[in-house]
Design a protein around this motif. Structure first.
Motif, PDB file in Angstrom:
ATOM      1  N   PHE A 156       0.150 -24.459   7.056  1.00 54.71           N
ATOM      2  CA  PHE A 156      -0.074 -25.283   8.240  1.00 54.71           C
ATOM      3  C   PHE A 156      -1.091 -24.582   9.134  1.00 54.71           C
ATOM      4  CE2 PHE A 156       4.574 -26.542   7.714  1.00 54.71           C
ATOM      5  CZ  PHE A 156       4.280 -27.789   7.176  1.00 54.71           C
ATOM      6  N   LEU A 157      -2.012 -25.352   9.715  1.00 56.46           N
ATOM      7  CA  LEU A 157      -2.958 -24.840  10.699  1.00 56.46           C
ATOM      8  C   LEU A 157      -2.773 -25.652  11.983  1.00 56.46           C
ATOM      9  CD1 LEU A 157      -6.196 -24.523   8.499  1.00 56.46           C
ATOM     10  CD2 LEU A 157      -4.343 -22.861   8.796  1.00 56.46           C
ATOM     11  N   PHE A 158      -2.511 -24.965  13.089  1.00 56.60           N
ATOM     12  CA  PHE A 158      -2.268 -25.620  14.379  1.00 56.60           C
ATOM     13  C   PHE A 158      -3.392 -25.253  15.344  1.00 56.60           C
ATOM     14  CE2 PHE A 158       1.928 -24.977  12.491  1.00 56.60           C
ATOM     15  CZ  PHE A 158       2.591 -26.179  12.741  1.00 56.60           C
ATOM     16  N   ASP A 159      -4.125 -26.261  15.847  1.00 56.60           N
ATOM     17  CA  ASP A 159      -5.210 -26.011  16.791  1.00 56.60           C
ATOM     18  C   ASP A 159      -4.791 -26.458  18.189  1.00 56.60           C
ATOM     19  OD1 ASP A 159      -7.586 -25.389  17.964  1.00 56.60           O
ATOM     20  OD2 ASP A 159      -8.721 -27.026  17.062  1.00 56.60           O
ATOM     21  N   GLU A 160      -4.238 -25.524  18.979  1.00 57.52           N
ATOM     22  CA  GLU A 160      -3.762 -25.776  20.338  1.00 57.52           C
ATOM     23  C   GLU A 160      -2.991 -27.097  20.426  1.00 57.52           C
ATOM     24  OE1 GLU A 160      -5.589 -24.178  23.594  1.00 57.52           O
ATOM     25  OE2 GLU A 160      -7.414 -23.523  22.606  1.00 57.52           O
ATOM     26  N   PRO A 161      -1.933 -27.275  19.618  1.00 63.56           N
ATOM     27  CA  PRO A 161      -1.280 -28.586  19.527  1.00 63.56           C
ATOM     28  C   PRO A 161      -0.510 -29.005  20.774  1.00 63.56           C
ATOM     29  CG  PRO A 161      -0.002 -26.944  18.340  1.00 63.56           C
ATOM     30  CD  PRO A 161      -1.288 -26.277  18.758  1.00 63.56           C
ATOM     31  N   ALA A 185       9.566 -22.347   5.949  1.00 62.83           N
ATOM     32  CA  ALA A 185       9.016 -21.096   5.405  1.00 62.83           C
ATOM     33  C   ALA A 185       7.610 -21.287   4.862  1.00 62.83           C
ATOM     34  CB  ALA A 185       9.935 -20.534   4.315  1.00 62.83           C
ATOM     35  N   THR A 186       6.809 -22.055   5.619  1.00 60.55           N
ATOM     36  CA  THR A 186       5.426 -22.320   5.217  1.00 60.55           C
ATOM     37  C   THR A 186       4.479 -21.427   6.014  1.00 60.55           C
ATOM     38  OG1 THR A 186       5.990 -24.625   4.762  1.00 60.55           O
ATOM     39  CG2 THR A 186       3.648 -24.106   4.989  1.00 60.55           C
ATOM     40  N   THR A 187       3.550 -20.802   5.333  1.00 58.46           N
ATOM     41  CA  THR A 187       2.547 -19.965   5.998  1.00 58.46           C
ATOM     42  C   THR A 187       1.842 -20.782   7.065  1.00 58.46           C
ATOM     43  OG1 THR A 187       2.235 -18.835   3.889  1.00 58.46           O
ATOM     44  CG2 THR A 187       0.565 -18.467   5.590  1.00 58.46           C
ATOM     45  N   SER A 188       1.720 -20.228   8.273  1.00 56.92           N
ATOM     46  CA  SER A 188       1.162 -20.989   9.384  1.00 56.92           C
ATOM     47  C   SER A 188       0.214 -20.127  10.211  1.00 56.92           C
ATOM     48  CB  SER A 188       2.280 -21.515  10.292  1.00 56.92           C
ATOM     49  OG  SER A 188       3.184 -22.343   9.570  1.00 56.92           O
ATOM     50  N   VAL A 189      -0.899 -20.750  10.631  1.00 54.45           N
ATOM     51  CA  VAL A 189      -1.844 -20.117  11.549  1.00 54.45           C
ATOM     52  C   VAL A 189      -1.939 -21.012  12.773  1.00 54.45           C
ATOM     53  CG1 VAL A 189      -4.140 -19.138  11.864  1.00 54.45           C
ATOM     54  CG2 VAL A 189      -3.131 -19.238   9.566  1.00 54.45           C
ATOM     55  N   TYR A 190      -1.726 -20.427  13.932  1.00 55.62           N
ATOM     56  CA  TYR A 190      -1.586 -21.192  15.173  1.00 55.62           C
ATOM     57  C   TYR A 190      -2.562 -20.635  16.196  1.00 55.62           C
ATOM     58  CZ  TYR A 190       1.121 -23.536  18.931  1.00 55.62           C
ATOM     59  OH  TYR A 190       1.534 -24.324  19.976  1.00 55.62           O
ATOM     60  N   VAL A 191      -3.374 -21.497  16.780  1.00 49.66           N
ATOM     61  CA  VAL A 191      -4.358 -21.086  17.791  1.00 49.66           C
ATOM     62  C   VAL A 191      -3.906 -21.551  19.165  1.00 49.66           C
ATOM     63  CG1 VAL A 191      -6.641 -21.686  18.701  1.00 49.66           C
ATOM     64  CG2 VAL A 191      -6.415 -20.896  16.352  1.00 49.66           C
ATOM     65  N   THR A 192      -3.968 -20.655  20.139  1.00 54.34           N
ATOM     66  CA  THR A 192      -3.666 -21.010  21.517  1.00 54.34           C
ATOM     67  C   THR A 192      -4.387 -20.055  22.464  1.00 54.34           C
ATOM     68  OG1 THR A 192      -1.889 -21.376  23.136  1.00 54.34           O
ATOM     69  CG2 THR A 192      -1.581 -19.573  21.577  1.00 54.34           C
ATOM     70  N   HIS A 193      -4.627 -20.532  23.691  1.00 50.31           N
ATOM     71  CA  HIS A 193      -5.136 -19.641  24.739  1.00 50.31           C
ATOM     72  C   HIS A 193      -3.997 -19.201  25.639  1.00 50.31           C
ATOM     73  CE1 HIS A 193      -4.958 -23.574  26.701  1.00 50.31           C
ATOM     74  NE2 HIS A 193      -4.756 -22.899  27.816  1.00 50.31           N
ATOM     75  N   ASP A 194      -2.799 -19.763  25.405  1.00 51.40           N
ATOM     76  CA  ASP A 194      -1.624 -19.507  26.247  1.00 51.40           C
ATOM     77  C   ASP A 194      -0.865 -18.303  25.693  1.00 51.40           C
ATOM     78  OD1 ASP A 194       0.957 -19.508  27.388  1.00 51.40           O
ATOM     79  OD2 ASP A 194       0.938 -21.667  27.683  1.00 51.40           O
ATOM     80  N   GLN A 195      -0.950 -17.151  26.392  1.00 49.94           N
ATOM     81  CA  GLN A 195      -0.337 -15.935  25.857  1.00 49.94           C
ATOM     82  C   GLN A 195       1.188 -16.022  25.820  1.00 49.94           C
ATOM     83  OE1 GLN A 195       1.391 -13.420  27.768  1.00 49.94           O
ATOM     84  NE2 GLN A 195       1.265 -14.606  29.649  1.00 49.94           N
ATOM     85  N   MET A 196       1.823 -16.815  26.692  1.00 52.77           N
ATOM     86  CA  MET A 196       3.274 -16.990  26.638  1.00 52.77           C
ATOM     87  C   MET A 196       3.673 -17.736  25.371  1.00 52.77           C
ATOM     88  SD  MET A 196       6.074 -16.235  28.129  1.00 52.77           S
ATOM     89  CE  MET A 196       5.602 -15.810  29.808  1.00 52.77           C
TER      90      MET A 196
END
Length: 350
Positions: A156-161, A185-196
């Protein structure tokens, strides 16, 4: 096996504008990795390169045991969730979930089974026959996630969802994403600017700065041992105090580091500072004039100025009744101090 590997990946625009500057990263099978950093650091570009939506200039990207540099996005066995949901407005929720599977000639019985399973996991069963316009923002994001889940992809790839959701929904949805990712249990890459968001979601946190990896590791490792002043200032809310020690700052330093303090930056988390009536030998101490108080519920953050004008933040329990311009004294134990060299890199005492 759905490990993702990046080896010296670079992206250059116009022949000389390098935006990704040699990123190497291993993402283990089933791991959730969060790419975080300020606007313009390259995190979304890197995600789009993994997805195949952006060509790489050099380096290698592998998903599982395949190098995917030249593969089309549809051939990479990934599913992407965008911040704008990207739902077809004229289709029902059920049709949106089924669309990609029909294009892959998945049998109807299997499509129905996958849709029901995803809808049950995401609690969107009552909405399957509604159109996207009839749903709230949170419900639409669940549908977007459901469309990714039914694909049963390698990653899964998440772009600031969650960036389009209000604060309460963001908290609710990041808990939901973490729960689902662990259960699938799927490999995931998640992008965010929110450090929390990054701290609460990540198994591994990757901080990007100017197209390079500044530091990566578990969220708690980056919080407790930031490798640079950039990471120290970016991870944590409020961020770490970074103090330049000089004769005008009015700071007292522990004797074991006082001699070199003039060439260092001293870092202290707001929660590691406490009020003190008198100076304690061997501690970090500072006189502070209160400038603002921020009440956040069970605790307050006090913003003050050192004698040389530098800002320092400390935390106090409960509803603070600090008066503006009040002078007070704050201290920190020596083992709570973080030391950084003039080039911004961490110095470990031993």
């Amino acid at each position: 096996m759905s490990k993702i590997s990046l080896k010296d990946v670079r992206k250059t625009y116009g022949g000389d504008i390098e935006v990704i500057k040699g990123v190497s990263l291993d993402i283990d099978d089933g791991e959730l990795v969060v790419l975080v950093g300020p606007s313009g650091c390259g995190k979304s570009t890197l995600l789009r390169m993994i997805a195949g939506l952006e060509a790489i200039t050099s380096g290698e990207i592998a998903i599982g045991d395949r190098v995917v540099n030249r593969l089309e996005p549809s051939d990479r066995d990934i599913a992407m969730v965008f911040q704008n949901y990207a739902l077809y407005p004229h289709m029902s929720v059920r049709q949106n979930l089924a669309y990609g599977l029909k294009n892959r000639n998945v049998p109807k019985a299997e499509i129905d089974q996958r849709i029901q399973s995803a809808a049950r996991s995401l609690e969107i069963e009552p909405f399957l026959d509604r159109k996207p316009r009839q749903l709230s923002g949170g419900q639409r994001q669940r549908v977007a996630m459901g469309r990714a889940i039914v694909r049963e992809p390698a990653a899964f790839l998440f772009d600031e969802p969650l960036s389009n959701l209000d604060a309460k929904l963001r908290v609710q949805m990041r808990v939901e994403i973490k729960r689902l990712q662990r259960s699938l249990a799927t490999t995931s890459v998640y992008v965010t600017h929110d450090q929390m968001e990054a701290m609460t979601l990540a198994d591994k946190l990757v901080v990007l700065n100017g197209g390079r990896i500044e530091q990566m590791g578990s969220p708690i490792d980056l919080y407790e041992k930031p490798a640079t002043t950039f990471v120290a200032s970016f991870i944590g809310s409020p961020s770490m105090n970074l103090i330049k020690v000089n004769a005008e700052s009015g700071i007292t330093m522990p004797s074991n580091i006082s001699a070199a303090a003039g060439s260092m930056t001293i870092g202290i988390r707001p929660e590691d500072l406490h009020l003190a009536d008198a100076e304690q030998a061997g501690s970090f101490g500072a006189k502070v004039r209160v400038q603002a108080v921020e009440l956040v519920g069970a605790e307050s953050y006090v913003y003050g100025a050192l004698t040389d004008g530098q800002t320092i933040i400390f935390r106090v329990a409960g509803r603070s009744n600090f008066a503006l311009d009040r002078e007070c004294h704050v201290q920190a134990d020596p083992d709570k101090l973080h030391l950084f060299a003039p080039d911004g890199k961490r110095i470990d005492p031993n």
